[in-house]
Design a protein around this motif. Structure first.
Motif, PDB file in Angstrom:
ATOM      1  N   ASP A   1      74.188   1.579  28.977  1.00 32.46           N
ATOM      2  CA  ASP A   1      73.987   0.990  30.300  1.00 32.46           C
ATOM      3  C   ASP A   1      75.056   1.460  31.280  1.00 32.46           C
TER       4      ASP A   1
ATOM      5  N   GLU B   1      74.076   4.950  32.464  1.00 32.28           N
ATOM      6  CA  GLU B   1      72.968   4.877  33.428  1.00 32.28           C
ATOM      7  C   GLU B   1      73.466   4.441  34.804  1.00 32.28           C
ATOM      8  N   LEU B   2      74.398   3.493  34.837  1.00 33.65           N
ATOM      9  CA  LEU B   2      74.936   3.029  36.113  1.00 33.65           C
ATOM     10  C   LEU B   2      75.731   4.132  36.811  1.00 33.65           C
TER      11      LEU B   2
ATOM     12  N   GLY C   1      73.342   6.633  38.166  1.00 33.78           N
ATOM     13  CA  GLY C   1      72.707   6.061  39.350  1.00 33.78           C
ATOM     14  C   GLY C   1      73.601   6.186  40.567  1.00 33.78           C
TER      15      GLY C   1
ATOM     16  N   ASN D   1      73.556   9.843  41.692  1.00 33.94           N
ATOM     17  CA  ASN D   1      72.300  10.224  42.340  1.00 33.94           C
ATOM     18  C   ASN D   1      72.141   9.599  43.733  1.00 33.94           C
ATOM     19  N   SER D   2      72.895   8.551  44.009  1.00 34.45           N
ATOM     20  CA  SER D   2      72.791   7.894  45.308  1.00 34.45           C
ATOM     21  C   SER D   2      73.652   8.565  46.374  1.00 34.45           C
TER      22      SER D   2
ATOM     23  N   GLN E   1      73.757  13.638  31.257  1.00 35.08           N
ATOM     24  CA  GLN E   1      73.333  12.771  30.165  1.00 35.08           C
ATOM     25  C   GLN E   1      73.691  13.316  28.792  1.00 35.08           C
TER      26      GLN E   1
ATOM     27  N   ASN F   1      73.769  -0.725  45.333  1.00 32.40           N
ATOM     28  CA  ASN F   1      74.234   0.444  44.590  1.00 32.40           C
ATOM     29  C   ASN F   1      74.696   0.059  43.187  1.00 32.40           C
ATOM     30  N   SER F   2      74.430   0.928  42.238  1.00 29.25           N
ATOM     31  CA  SER F   2      74.798   0.646  40.843  1.00 29.25           C
ATOM     32  C   SER F   2      76.301   0.534  40.649  1.00 29.25           C
TER      33      SER F   2
END
Length: 233
Positions: A34, A37-38, A41, A44-45, A59, A95-96
């Protein structure tokens, strides 16, 4: 015989120490899924095409080994340093970044976000160190910063030499910002347009921040008497 036994014991001790060292490294390097993934994220933002650190995040590798990332023994991200990475884009409350709840240190200094100062920092309740100096955020500093009661260092400063827009402390004002930050030892607010009663701001800092060791507030347009306790810093 004694020499042989001593050599054997030293060999065994060295072997055991090596095994435990390898296990310790592997445990601290196992990034939780997790958390990865954060972080992806967050990447990607943002516009990260010029960031050497973010370009290497992918990844296929353990996120605890990524540049700018520090993890604890449980594989949770506790440190994020993306300072001086030429990052641009906007960060908002969704946002993550604000779901990395184990973060203790966050450094986004000297980037080019050029967006409104985001809310959402109240979700990072474990932060001890926050550096957003010259990050490019503009507008009112949100009240949520005052909810981060574990902060030891807070740097929101802005250099007038950099064209990054203006920051202000009006609603909330300076008194409201610091009222809960009793653990603060280092506070940097240079270049921020601060609204405060000339006879109250110094007293508020002195009474609210008993552990303060470093205070930097040049170019804040403040006036009035300096509390004796601050004069000793």
């Amino acid at each position: 015989m004694r020499t042989s036994a001593l050599v054997s014991w030293l060999f065994f001790y060295s072997y055991v120490a090596t095994v435990f060292r390898i296990k310790a490294v592997s445990v601290s390097g196992q990034c939780q899924s997790d958390q990865q993934e954060l972080l992806l994220g967050l990447k990607n933002s943002l516009n990260s095409s010029s960031s050497e650190k973010l370009l290497k995040w992918n990844q296929s590798t353990d996120c605890c080994s990524w540049d700018g990332i520090t993890c604890n023994a449980d594989g949770q991200v506790i440190g994020l340093d993306l300072s001086k990475e030429l990052i641009s884009g906007a960060i908002d409350k969704s946002n993550s970044l604000f779901r990395l709840r184990h973060l203790q240190r966050l450094n986004l200094a000297y980037n080019s976000f050029k967006s409104k100062f985001p809310s959402g920092f109240e979700n990072l309740a474990n932060l001890r160190y926050l550096n957003l100096s010259n990050a490019g955020f503009t507008g009112q500093i949100p009240v949520e910063i005052s909810y981060m009661t574990k902060l030891v260092t807070l740097d929101l400063s802005k250099s007038w030499l950099l064209d990054l827009g203006s920051l202000k402390l009006k609603k909330p004002n300076l008194v409201m910002l610091v009222q809960n930050l009793t653990r603060l030892q280092n506070l940097y607010l240079d270049g921020i347009n601060i609204s405060a009663d000339r006879n109250k701001w110094s007293q508020a800092l002195s009474s609210s921040l008993p552990n303060l060791q470093v205070l930097s507030m040049s170019g804040c347009h403040l006036s009035g008497p300096i509390n004796p306790s601050l004069a000793k810093l």
